[in-house]
Design an enzyme around this catalytic site. Structure first.
Site, mmCIF file in Angstrom:
data_model
loop_
_atom_site.group_PDB
_atom_site.id
_atom_site.type_symbol
_atom_site.label_atom_id
_atom_site.label_comp_id
_atom_site.label_asym_id
_atom_site.label_seq_id
_atom_site.Cartn_x
_atom_site.Cartn_y
_atom_site.Cartn_z
ATOM 1 N N THR A 186 -0.229 -2.933 4.383
ATOM 2 C CA THR A 186 0.795 -3.941 4.072
ATOM 3 C C THR A 186 2.050 -3.749 4.927
ATOM 4 O O THR A 186 2.918 -4.608 4.936
ATOM 5 C CB THR A 186 1.197 -3.911 2.576
ATOM 6 O OG1 THR A 186 1.636 -2.595 2.224
ATOM 7 C CG2 THR A 186 0.036 -4.299 1.691
ATOM 8 N N TYR A 198 -1.384 -0.236 -10.115
ATOM 9 C CA TYR A 198 -0.101 0.191 -9.532
ATOM 10 C C TYR A 198 0.681 1.034 -10.526
ATOM 11 O O TYR A 198 1.110 2.146 -10.217
ATOM 12 C CB TYR A 198 0.692 -1.049 -9.136
ATOM 13 C CG TYR A 198 2.014 -0.780 -8.436
ATOM 14 C CD1 TYR A 198 2.043 -0.211 -7.170
ATOM 15 C CD2 TYR A 198 3.219 -1.129 -9.036
ATOM 16 C CE1 TYR A 198 3.253 0.013 -6.519
ATOM 17 C CE2 TYR A 198 4.427 -0.914 -8.396
ATOM 18 C CZ TYR A 198 4.454 -0.348 -7.134
ATOM 19 O OH TYR A 198 5.650 -0.139 -6.495
ATOM 20 N N GLY A 238 1.121 18.362 -1.121
ATOM 21 C CA GLY A 238 0.511 19.526 -0.465
ATOM 22 C C GLY A 238 1.225 19.838 0.844
ATOM 23 O O GLY A 238 1.495 21.007 1.164
ATOM 24 N N LYS A 241 -5.552 5.022 -5.146
ATOM 25 C CA LYS A 241 -5.700 6.227 -4.312
ATOM 26 C C LYS A 241 -4.375 6.674 -3.714
ATOM 27 O O LYS A 241 -4.078 7.865 -3.674
ATOM 28 C CB LYS A 241 -6.706 5.952 -3.180
ATOM 29 C CG LYS A 241 -8.143 5.999 -3.617
ATOM 30 C CD LYS A 241 -9.025 5.865 -2.392
ATOM 31 C CE LYS A 241 -10.485 6.043 -2.721
ATOM 32 N NZ LYS A 241 -11.322 5.812 -1.523
ATOM 33 N N THR A 274 13.808 -4.857 -5.284
ATOM 34 C CA THR A 274 14.665 -4.699 -4.106
ATOM 35 C C THR A 274 14.299 -5.771 -3.095
ATOM 36 O O THR A 274 13.136 -6.158 -2.999
ATOM 37 C CB THR A 274 14.468 -3.281 -3.525
ATOM 38 O OG1 THR A 274 14.840 -2.332 -4.521
ATOM 39 C CG2 THR A 274 15.306 -3.052 -2.279
ATOM 40 N N ASP A 300 1.780 5.401 8.488
ATOM 41 C CA ASP A 300 1.467 4.126 7.829
ATOM 42 C C ASP A 300 0.069 3.691 8.248
ATOM 43 O O ASP A 300 -0.280 3.820 9.432
ATOM 44 C CB ASP A 300 2.503 3.057 8.216
ATOM 45 C CG ASP A 300 2.631 1.962 7.165
ATOM 46 O OD1 ASP A 300 1.616 1.295 6.897
ATOM 47 O OD2 ASP A 300 3.728 1.785 6.610
ATOM 48 N N ASN A 301 -0.725 3.202 7.309
ATOM 49 C CA ASN A 301 -2.054 2.700 7.700
ATOM 50 C C ASN A 301 -2.012 1.199 7.991
ATOM 51 O O ASN A 301 -3.029 0.595 8.285
ATOM 52 C CB ASN A 301 -3.099 3.023 6.621
ATOM 53 C CG ASN A 301 -2.905 2.217 5.354
ATOM 54 O OD1 ASN A 301 -1.873 1.555 5.189
ATOM 55 N ND2 ASN A 301 -3.871 2.266 4.455
ATOM 56 N N ARG A 331 6.057 -11.930 -3.639
ATOM 57 C CA ARG A 331 7.080 -11.714 -4.663
ATOM 58 C C ARG A 331 8.059 -12.887 -4.717
ATOM 59 O O ARG A 331 8.087 -13.739 -3.826
ATOM 60 C CB ARG A 331 7.821 -10.405 -4.396
ATOM 61 C CG ARG A 331 7.070 -9.233 -4.979
ATOM 62 C CD ARG A 331 7.736 -7.921 -4.704
ATOM 63 N NE ARG A 331 7.480 -7.473 -3.350
ATOM 64 C CZ ARG A 331 7.625 -6.211 -2.957
ATOM 65 N NH1 ARG A 331 8.019 -5.291 -3.796
ATOM 66 N NH2 ARG A 331 7.376 -5.873 -1.707
HETATM 67 N N1 UDP Z 1 7.757 -15.202 -9.731
HETATM 68 C C1 UDP Z 1 7.873 -16.573 -9.770
HETATM 69 N N2 UDP Z 1 7.446 -17.302 -8.696
HETATM 70 C C2 UDP Z 1 6.924 -16.719 -7.584
HETATM 71 C C3 UDP Z 1 6.818 -15.316 -7.542
HETATM 72 C C4 UDP Z 1 7.232 -14.586 -8.635
HETATM 73 O O1 UDP Z 1 8.352 -17.149 -10.759
HETATM 74 O O2 UDP Z 1 6.568 -17.456 -6.647
HETATM 75 C C5 UDP Z 1 8.229 -14.439 -10.901
HETATM 76 C C6 UDP Z 1 7.226 -13.452 -11.444
HETATM 77 O O3 UDP Z 1 6.365 -14.084 -12.373
HETATM 78 C C7 UDP Z 1 8.121 -12.425 -12.084
HETATM 79 C C8 UDP Z 1 9.375 -12.459 -11.214
HETATM 80 O O4 UDP Z 1 9.333 -13.682 -10.503
HETATM 81 O O5 UDP Z 1 8.469 -12.808 -13.396
HETATM 82 C C9 UDP Z 1 9.467 -11.323 -10.232
HETATM 83 O O6 UDP Z 1 8.240 -11.247 -9.592
HETATM 84 P P1 UDP Z 1 7.979 -10.337 -8.319
HETATM 85 O O7 UDP Z 1 6.576 -10.616 -7.875
HETATM 86 O O8 UDP Z 1 9.067 -10.497 -7.340
HETATM 87 O O9 UDP Z 1 8.057 -8.837 -8.827
HETATM 88 P P2 UDP Z 1 7.819 -8.096 -10.232
HETATM 89 O O10 UDP Z 1 9.192 -7.808 -10.709
HETATM 90 O O11 UDP Z 1 7.081 -8.992 -11.186
HETATM 91 O O12 UDP Z 1 7.046 -6.890 -9.854
#
Ligand code: UDP
Length: 306
Positions: free
Chosen positions: A32, A142, A99, A88, A172, A28-29, A183
């Site tokens: 995050t 991503y 590899g 990357k 998850t 792991d670097n 998230r």
């Molecule tokens: N979301 C939200 N409020 C937050 C963070 C995320 O309403 O504070 C929403 C985001 O717009 C998305 C959903 O929750 O529709 C899930 O977002 P997340 O970033 O968890 O992951 P994603 O499934 O979008 O990769």
């Protein structure tokens, strides 16, 4: 070898692999990932942590049976903040880990993502759906890196006969998610615990399907053992709107937080739910932890760190 071994899912995976009697090296670097995620494993003589960037060459002495590539920023704000690194690690990092697997005659497993489906026009998403991705939007670094990673895995399988696996991980959650990860689950839980307003983006009608981390890890191990080279969705098909998720977290936390609506991020997928028929058939796997039970466990963790 587990790249991203100090990350949220990677660290749970290392724990499970150790639990099944394997020796585990986590790479792991720490972009995050966090050393704290694996600090509890360091006393185990079968565990080793190496701070390493898998975008550079990956050289390892001795035999390797499994190479699991979990390294990548994984939350939209994190990969938007590190777009080149994200590209990357999905491309060069995947190539380097493949590899390594080729050199060692190891089985390779790619942690891919439901993001390969983009803002899906088919619902729920089966593995046969090719997706609807904007390559130049904020999620492009991503989504496209992971799509390229899948292409790399298939190419090494076909051209070099490497035993490969591709799992597509849907949303998850669980202990060791970073509070500042950005998230929905970490944001809502930290906000509910602090009594702050929950920031729901858009009108909250977009949907997600949330899997608890122990279920996901069981799926990874099942795919290593029983999977094939074709992608398999791993996630929980129990679908909720983001507004329902926020309300559920407020209730489970016993919080007085209000809900506040904020602008919807660009390219935010409107719906997401895995079709897990293939995982059920091939791996005899399905999630066991119901949504509220899992959220309750994750909330317990967030109470200790918020
Ligand atoms: N979301 C939200 N409020 C937050 C963070 C995320 O309403 O504070 C929403 C985001 O717009 C998305 C959903 O929750 O529709 C899930 O977002 P997340 O970033 O968890 O992951 P994603 O499934 O979008 O990769």
């Amino acid at each position: 070898m587990v790249s991203g071994g100090a990350g949220f899912i990677g660290s749970h995976l290392c724990e499970a692999l150790l639990g099944s009697g394997m020796r585990v090296v986590a790479l792991d670097n720490l972009l995050t990932g966090s050393p704290g995620n694996v600090s509890g494993l360091l006393a185990d003589p079968d565990f080793e942590f190496r701070r390493a960037n898998v975008n550079d060459e990956v050289v390892v002495d001795g035999d390797v049976r499994y190479v699991l590539h979990f390294a990548s920023p994984a939350s939209p704000p994190q990969y938007d903040a590190n777009p080149i690194h994200t590209l990357k690690v999905g491309t060069l990092g995947t190539m380097n880990m493949l590899g390594l697997a080729r050199t060692k005659g190891a089985t390779f497993l790619l942690a891919s993502t439901s993001e390969v489906y983009g803002d899906p026009l088919v619902h729920p998403q089966p593995e046969t759906y090719w997706g609807n991705v904007n390559p130049i939007g904020p999620r492009g670094c991503y989504d496209e890196a992971k799509r390229c990673a899948e292409a790399f895995a298939m190419a090494y399988h076909k051209a070099h006969g490497v035993d490969t696996r591709i799992i597509r991980i849907f949303n998850t959650h669980g202990p060791r998610m970073q509070v500042l990860d950005g998230r929905a689950v970490p944001n809502f839980m930290a906000q509910a615990i602090r009594g702050e307003p929950l920031t729901v983006y858009g009108d909250g009608s977009q949907t997600r399907s949330l899997c608890y981390v122990s279920d996901l890890v069981r799926g990874v191990l099942a795919d290593l053992e029983h999977g094939d080279e074709l992608p398999v969705n791993l996630g929980n098909p129990e679908e909720v709107t983001v507004l329902e998720l926020a309300q559920t977290i407020v209730r489970l936390a016993g919080s007085k937080s209000k809900i506040e609506f904020r602008e919807l991020p660009v390219d935010d997928p409107k719906q997401r739910r895995p079709d897990i028929s293939r995982a059920r058939r091939l791996l005899e796997w399905e999630p066991k932890v119901a949504l509220e039970e899992g959220l309750g466990r994750t909330l317990e963790y967030f109470r200790t760190v918020v």
